[in-house]
Design a protein around this motif. Sequence first.
Motif, short mmCIF file in Angstrom:
data_model
loop_
_atom_site.label_atom_id
_atom_site.label_comp_id
_atom_site.label_asym_id
_atom_site.label_seq_id
_atom_site.Cartn_x
_atom_site.Cartn_y
_atom_site.Cartn_z
N ASP A 19 -44.30 -6.98 -1.00
CA ASP A 19 -42.98 -7.09 -1.60
C ASP A 19 -42.38 -8.49 -1.50
N VAL A 20 -43.14 -9.47 -1.04
CA VAL A 20 -42.54 -10.81 -0.89
C VAL A 20 -42.22 -11.39 -2.25
N ASP A 21 -41.19 -12.23 -2.29
CA ASP A 21 -40.80 -12.83 -3.58
C ASP A 21 -41.16 -14.32 -3.60
N TRP A 22 -42.37 -14.61 -3.20
CA TRP A 22 -42.78 -16.01 -3.15
C TRP A 22 -43.06 -16.53 -4.55
N PRO A 23 -42.74 -17.82 -4.80
CA PRO A 23 -43.01 -18.38 -6.13
C PRO A 23 -44.51 -18.53 -6.39
N LEU A 24 -44.90 -18.35 -7.64
CA LEU A 24 -46.32 -18.40 -7.97
C LEU A 24 -46.75 -19.75 -8.54
N ASP A 25 -45.77 -20.60 -8.84
CA ASP A 25 -46.11 -21.87 -9.49
C ASP A 25 -46.17 -23.03 -8.49
N VAL A 26 -46.61 -22.73 -7.28
CA VAL A 26 -46.69 -23.79 -6.26
C VAL A 26 -48.13 -23.91 -5.79
N GLY A 27 -48.43 -25.03 -5.10
CA GLY A 27 -49.80 -25.26 -4.65
C GLY A 27 -50.06 -24.76 -3.25
N ALA A 28 -49.00 -24.64 -2.46
CA ALA A 28 -49.17 -24.20 -1.07
C ALA A 28 -47.83 -23.83 -0.48
N LEU A 29 -47.86 -23.04 0.55
CA LEU A 29 -46.63 -22.79 1.29
C LEU A 29 -46.90 -22.79 2.78
N LEU A 30 -45.84 -23.10 3.51
CA LEU A 30 -45.90 -23.04 4.98
C LEU A 30 -44.90 -22.01 5.46
N LEU A 31 -45.30 -21.28 6.47
CA LEU A 31 -44.41 -20.34 7.13
C LEU A 31 -44.38 -20.78 8.59
N MET A 32 -43.20 -21.14 9.07
CA MET A 32 -43.11 -21.68 10.42
C MET A 32 -42.10 -20.91 11.25
N ASP A 33 -42.43 -20.63 12.49
CA ASP A 33 -41.49 -20.04 13.45
C ASP A 33 -41.19 -21.06 14.54
N ALA A 34 -39.91 -21.20 14.86
CA ALA A 34 -39.55 -21.91 16.09
C ALA A 34 -38.85 -20.88 16.95
N ASP A 35 -39.19 -20.81 18.22
CA ASP A 35 -38.48 -19.84 19.06
C ASP A 35 -38.17 -20.44 20.42
N ALA A 88 -39.61 -34.62 4.00
CA ALA A 88 -40.24 -35.94 3.88
C ALA A 88 -41.67 -35.83 3.35
N ALA A 89 -42.32 -34.71 3.65
CA ALA A 89 -43.70 -34.53 3.21
C ALA A 89 -43.76 -34.13 1.74
N GLY A 90 -42.61 -33.85 1.14
CA GLY A 90 -42.60 -33.56 -0.30
C GLY A 90 -42.49 -32.09 -0.65
N ALA A 91 -41.74 -31.34 0.16
CA ALA A 91 -41.59 -29.91 -0.13
C ALA A 91 -40.83 -29.70 -1.44
N LEU A 92 -41.21 -28.66 -2.17
CA LEU A 92 -40.51 -28.32 -3.40
C LEU A 92 -39.26 -27.52 -3.10
N GLU A 93 -39.40 -26.59 -2.19
CA GLU A 93 -38.29 -25.69 -1.87
C GLU A 93 -38.39 -25.33 -0.39
N ILE A 94 -37.25 -25.28 0.27
CA ILE A 94 -37.24 -24.85 1.68
C ILE A 94 -36.23 -23.72 1.82
N MET A 140 -50.31 -21.58 6.82
CA MET A 140 -50.37 -22.11 5.46
C MET A 140 -51.08 -21.11 4.54
N CYS A 141 -50.58 -21.02 3.30
CA CYS A 141 -51.27 -20.27 2.26
C CYS A 141 -51.42 -21.20 1.07
N ASP A 142 -52.59 -21.17 0.42
CA ASP A 142 -52.73 -21.95 -0.81
C ASP A 142 -52.39 -21.07 -2.01
N ALA A 143 -52.50 -21.63 -3.20
CA ALA A 143 -52.01 -20.95 -4.40
C ALA A 143 -52.68 -19.58 -4.61
N LEU A 144 -53.98 -19.57 -4.38
CA LEU A 144 -54.72 -18.33 -4.60
C LEU A 144 -54.30 -17.25 -3.60
#
Lengths: 489, 406
Positions: free
Chosen positions: A270-286, A305-311, A256-260
């Motif tokens: 070089d990532v193109d992550w959005p800046l107007d969000v409160g948090a993001l999750l990065l998940m790997d399934a292998d 279901a948890a309320g993601a803005l974008e996946i 998890m990363c928070d806004a800051l």
Amino acid sequence: MTAIAVSPAFDHFAAIVGAKNVVGSPAELRTYECDGLLGYRVRPELVVLPGTTEEVAACVVLARELGMPVVPRGAGTGLSGGALPSEGCVVIGLARMKKILEVDLANRVARVQPGVINLDITRALQADGWYYAPDPSSQSVCTIGGNVAENSGGAHCLKYGFTVNHVLGLTLVTPDGAVVALGSQAGEPDVLGYDLTGVVVGSEGMTGIVTEVLVRILRSPQRTQTLFATFPSTDEAGDAVSRIIGAGIVPAAIEMCDALAIEAIVAATDVDWPLDVGALLLMDADGVEEEVDEVAARARTHVEAAGALEIRAPKDDAERLLAWKGRKAAFAAMGRISPNYYVQDGVIPRKEIGKVLREIAALGARAGLRVANVFHAGDGNLHPLVLYDGRIPGQEHAAEEVGGEILRVCLRYGGSVTGEHGVGHDKACYLGEQFSPDDLATMQMIRTTFDPERRFNPEKMFPTPRLCGDKPGAYVPHATETAGEAARG
Amino acid sequence: MTATAVSIAGVTPREIVTPRSIDELAAIVRELHDARKAFAFVGGGTALDLGNSPRALDVAVRTSALDAIVDYAPEDQTITVEAGATLADLDRVLARHGQMLPLDVADRERSTIGGVVATNRYGRRRQRYGTAKDLIVGVSIVRPDGVRARGGGKVVKNVAGFDLPKLAVGALGTLGAIATVTFRLYPIPEAARAVVLRFGREAALGAALHEMIVRRLEPESVALYDYRALVVTFAGTQRGTDAQARTLVDEIAPAHGVEAAPLSELERESYEQRERAVRRDGSWRFRVIAPPAEPVATAANAVPATPLAVPVAYPLLGIALHAHSEETLAAPPDAAPDWPVHDLRETVADRTHNRGHVVFDAIPAAARGLVDPWGPTPPSFALMRTLKQNFDPHGLCNPGRFIGGL
């Protein structure tokens, strides 16, 4: 050596390892004054760089004869001050011992020297489809010896376990200079007697110096799917983690990363992550293809279901690796948004993430400091980064105070003061809040089994009045940090 | 106090006590320590034959009344239990939340948490989940001097302090009593498939195993029965397990001339029953532990002159978490007391270049004292002796039972 004020012990050590492998001049010793915990500096008496197990043993015997404390050191990327020198000590650096001695695919093990860079093991194996699993964020610069000392983790230890689960055997130079083989010799799964390998891993350089490591190597999985999701706040992101874990899904990693933290990473990489969000999750399934597809699809429904803005799912391997590179560069990226930061490593039960992050934010606000969070959410291992400006008097101290209060919050929730960075110098004063005097005395029984004189990495891990009264020194960026090569966390 | 008879590796204690609480356990141990009486801890009594005969044994301390579930956090997949709780106790509680402690040890109604940890017992699913060493996250012990101490914690990730939990695993209660244990748990997989491979030549077995690794299948367990049948289980999602079972039956097996078929639940259970019986019965029981690359038949052919059966072996694969080895569990039929154990050890050492060893889980009474259940001590034995000395300077806690007489 021409420098003035070189230790009288210089020649003794030079006789063992050669003068070019002893560092004695004050200017050169500066490099070794601290590790990745930058607020504390102690100049060692000497640094020696042995090249063989025999040289290590001879140096250890000499240090004993001279009554010098010994502080082992790998790449110096540790974040808890585990490699911080002690007054009058000799630092034994393992940087020259960087050979992969043997790869034995039939037994699924590799035998490596302690100075081998973590990622170099995988680099040596990946063409054949094998890898070494523990992946601390600093894996491109940190060494296996340091990983062993700290029992390092990483994002993927959620599924694959920590360094201790991947080290089968060790060669240890004990504090009396004996060379002892511990644990597995060639990949046999069980060994007789007490699990001394399990004790030495994570003993923070207090049990001796590891000069060979027998690591488990794994077959790389058929498929890895990465999911990237953004949320209005860390509450929804924390809820998504709980839902995924609660549904019986065992991802390889959930970060998890928070806004800051997002702001810093976007500025630095070089990532193109959005800046107007409160948090993001990065998940790997292998794992096996069919299973990974199914698990990733399910995780996606929980994230929704948890309320993601974008996946998003990375469109190819390059995009996937870029996302992970962003995550792993997070600590180094903090320089983009703050002159200084102080990182903590507390662990909480994973269901409490949302609540604890709010408490952390409140602690920061009260001290007038911003706190960024980028961490291993799947196992509740927080990395709050308390941002401060070391030029403003009192701010560094305030940041440390906030860091300490955060650890107390973790303990209040039933957690731990460290999930993967080690106690070291940094958190020694808090270990006494996590464990009772009897608990600590019992740990000392284990320590003194190896080091009855307590001369190896003294003043680490265990709280002492002297240690807990110390004041931090002024912040100076570490060499690896200014060179931009260290990615920490 | 109870009168139930207990014999620990052939030695009967003068007295058996059953503390009702951990406080009482600590008080009893302290009292015994102060009186310099020798003691040992007994869980479900399923491994009492393991190890040397204790040098002295005044009192056996039973943990059977210490069976509380201290703290179960299903959302965090962790549980803290007292040492006397049985695996079956745990199974029942965990199943309500679709979770499990994946240590598939036989005799779950009797085997206790403390016993399983102290003896480091595991089963086939070690392939995926590892042993207690990989599942334990915290422990509290009562030291041989009666002092209570904790290590680890209740969260799944934690490197604070020296790793007392790792040390408790497999120490056979020689460093104190295990009072409570905290484990990380796993979800019960929604689907499971089992496949049996029957083959005539050992070479075909090796090749099939190798291809499972190359193709990156991720079995939950791999067990070899009587050197004829390899039972492979897959656990996970429906599609994932189906796909892997198909790959094994339709592609890998035919390519190596091995006959393969899906196993029904009933058939699988019968194999597992066989395995449980092997681990429970027979007056001689031993395990050969060797690196994965050593021939699977290391134990089977070790002592040509002696009839020796190898009912179960675990040829672990290098795929998932713990996957890393081959363990052979071998049980000869009831053999005479002068059965050539030394030949077995020598042969195993020879074939594994001194990297394999033989541990006896049971030795018939007549042969006790003639056979060292542990075999030669490892190179780090001096450190082990110091460790034991630091924890138990008076040599009161299960004295002599462990390797090298620790």
